[in-house]
Design a protein around this motif. Structure first.
Motif, PDB file in Angstrom:
ATOM      1  N   GLY A 198     108.491 -45.638 117.962  1.00 10.51           N
ATOM      2  CA  GLY A 198     107.254 -45.432 118.693  1.00 10.51           C
ATOM      3  C   GLY A 198     107.410 -45.237 120.188  1.00 10.51           C
ATOM      4  N   ASP A 199     108.632 -45.190 120.682  1.00  7.94           N
ATOM      5  CA  ASP A 199     108.873 -44.981 122.110  1.00  7.94           C
ATOM      6  C   ASP A 199     109.039 -43.481 122.356  1.00  7.94           C
ATOM      7  N   VAL A 200     107.908 -42.775 122.457  1.00 11.85           N
ATOM      8  CA  VAL A 200     107.947 -41.318 122.502  1.00 11.85           C
ATOM      9  C   VAL A 200     108.532 -40.779 123.795  1.00 11.85           C
ATOM     10  N   LEU A 201     108.331 -41.473 124.901  1.00 13.58           N
ATOM     11  CA  LEU A 201     108.867 -40.979 126.169  1.00 13.58           C
ATOM     12  C   LEU A 201     110.390 -41.056 126.194  1.00 13.58           C
ATOM     13  N   PHE A 202     110.942 -42.155 125.677  1.00 15.72           N
ATOM     14  CA  PHE A 202     112.398 -42.278 125.606  1.00 15.72           C
ATOM     15  C   PHE A 202     112.963 -41.309 124.571  1.00 15.72           C
ATOM     16  N   ALA A 203     112.216 -41.088 123.494  1.00 21.32           N
ATOM     17  CA  ALA A 203     112.643 -40.116 122.487  1.00 21.32           C
ATOM     18  C   ALA A 203     112.704 -38.720 123.089  1.00 21.32           C
ATOM     19  N   ALA A 204     111.665 -38.330 123.805  1.00 29.25           N
ATOM     20  CA  ALA A 204     111.645 -37.006 124.433  1.00 29.25           C
ATOM     21  C   ALA A 204     112.756 -36.874 125.464  1.00 29.25           C
ATOM     22  N   LYS A 205     113.030 -37.941 126.177  1.00 30.13           N
ATOM     23  CA  LYS A 205     114.108 -37.928 127.163  1.00 30.13           C
ATOM     24  C   LYS A 205     115.461 -37.701 126.479  1.00 30.13           C
ATOM     25  N   ASN A 206     115.671 -38.338 125.335  1.00 27.82           N
ATOM     26  CA  ASN A 206     116.913 -38.142 124.585  1.00 27.82           C
ATOM     27  C   ASN A 206     117.001 -36.736 124.007  1.00 27.82           C
ATOM     28  N   PHE A 207     115.898 -36.224 123.485  1.00 30.55           N
ATOM     29  CA  PHE A 207     115.914 -34.867 122.938  1.00 30.55           C
ATOM     30  C   PHE A 207     116.217 -33.844 124.033  1.00 30.55           C
ATOM     31  N   ASN A 208     115.624 -34.035 125.210  1.00 31.04           N
ATOM     32  CA  ASN A 208     115.906 -33.132 126.321  1.00 31.04           C
ATOM     33  C   ASN A 208     117.351 -33.245 126.782  1.00 31.04           C
ATOM     34  N   ALA A 209     117.903 -34.457 126.737  1.00 29.78           N
ATOM     35  CA  ALA A 209     119.316 -34.638 127.098  1.00 29.78           C
ATOM     36  C   ALA A 209     120.211 -33.915 126.097  1.00 29.78           C
ATOM     37  N   ALA A 210     119.859 -33.988 124.825  1.00 23.65           N
ATOM     38  CA  ALA A 210     120.650 -33.295 123.799  1.00 23.65           C
ATOM     39  C   ALA A 210     120.619 -31.790 124.031  1.00 23.65           C
ATOM     40  N   GLU A 211     119.466 -31.266 124.374  1.00 25.83           N
ATOM     41  CA  GLU A 211     119.360 -29.827 124.620  1.00 25.83           C
ATOM     42  C   GLU A 211     120.107 -29.422 125.887  1.00 25.83           C
ATOM     43  N   ASN A 212     120.059 -30.251 126.900  1.00 28.49           N
ATOM     44  CA  ASN A 212     120.751 -29.944 128.155  1.00 28.49           C
ATOM     45  C   ASN A 212     122.266 -30.051 128.034  1.00 28.49           C
ATOM     46  N   LEU A 213     122.746 -30.922 127.152  1.00 24.78           N
ATOM     47  CA  LEU A 213     124.188 -31.087 126.991  1.00 24.78           C
ATOM     48  C   LEU A 213     124.846 -29.850 126.381  1.00 24.78           C
ATOM     49  N   TYR A 214     124.178 -29.251 125.412  1.00 22.39           N
ATOM     50  CA  TYR A 214     124.808 -28.146 124.685  1.00 22.39           C
ATOM     51  C   TYR A 214     123.728 -27.146 124.280  1.00 22.39           C
ATOM     52  N   PRO A 215     123.226 -26.344 125.229  1.00 16.96           N
ATOM     53  CA  PRO A 215     122.099 -25.446 124.940  1.00 16.96           C
ATOM     54  C   PRO A 215     122.420 -24.302 123.984  1.00 16.96           C
TER      55      PRO A 215
END
Length: 155
Positions: free
Chosen positions: A52-69
């Motif tokens: 239920g921590d959507v902001l931290f989830a979105a932060k992790n998803f964005n980090a995953a995309e930024n690491l290897y686009p």
């Protein structure tokens, strides 16, 4: 006058000291290779979304995309970030993520879903169709894109 000035200073000190109490969650990746770090960030995002921590989830998803686009996980990460925002009624953030997805990955297999979620976000922003037509028109426009470009999808 001096009493009011002292009171204002004391109140501002108290307010500023309370602002320092919040700690932001940091993303810590233990893997060594870039691909493993990306998958780890994506999995942490899924776990945070389940909790239920959507902001931290979105932060992790964005980090995953930024690491290897260039990976297949990057567009999925943006969609998951946008769904995270959508699930907690952060429609503006979801729209921003979806617009970025459509700009960066226009021929992805999940483009129809991105248009559907985008249209749904705009639909949820409709407050009073008599006062502001822009969310209604944007929602209709995105649903029309689905009907025109992707007629055989579930959306």
């Amino acid at each position: 006058m001096k009493i009011i000035f002292r009171l204002i200073i004391i109140l501002s000190i108290l307010l500023l000291s309370n602002c320092n109490g919040k700690k932001e969650k940091a993303i810590i990746l233990d893997s060594t290779s870039l691909e493993e770090q990306m998958i780890e960030a994506y999995n942490k995002g899924v776990k945070a979304l389940d909790e239920g921590d959507v902001l931290f989830a979105a932060k992790n998803f964005n980090a995953a995309e930024n690491l290897y686009p260039q990976s297949i996980w990057a567009p999925r990460s943006i969609l998951m970030a946008s769904y995270s925002f959508y699930s907690q009624d952060y429609y503006g953030d979801a729209i921003s993520e979806l617009s970025r997805f459509l700009k960066n990955y226009p021929i992805n297999e999940n483009t129809a879903y991105a248009y559907f979620l985008l249209a749904t976000c705009y639909y949820e922003l409709i407050v009073d169709e008599k006062k502001d037509l822009s969310p209604l028109l944007k929602s209709k426009e995105n649903f029309q894109i689905i009907l025109d470009k992707y007629p055989n999808t579930d959306f």
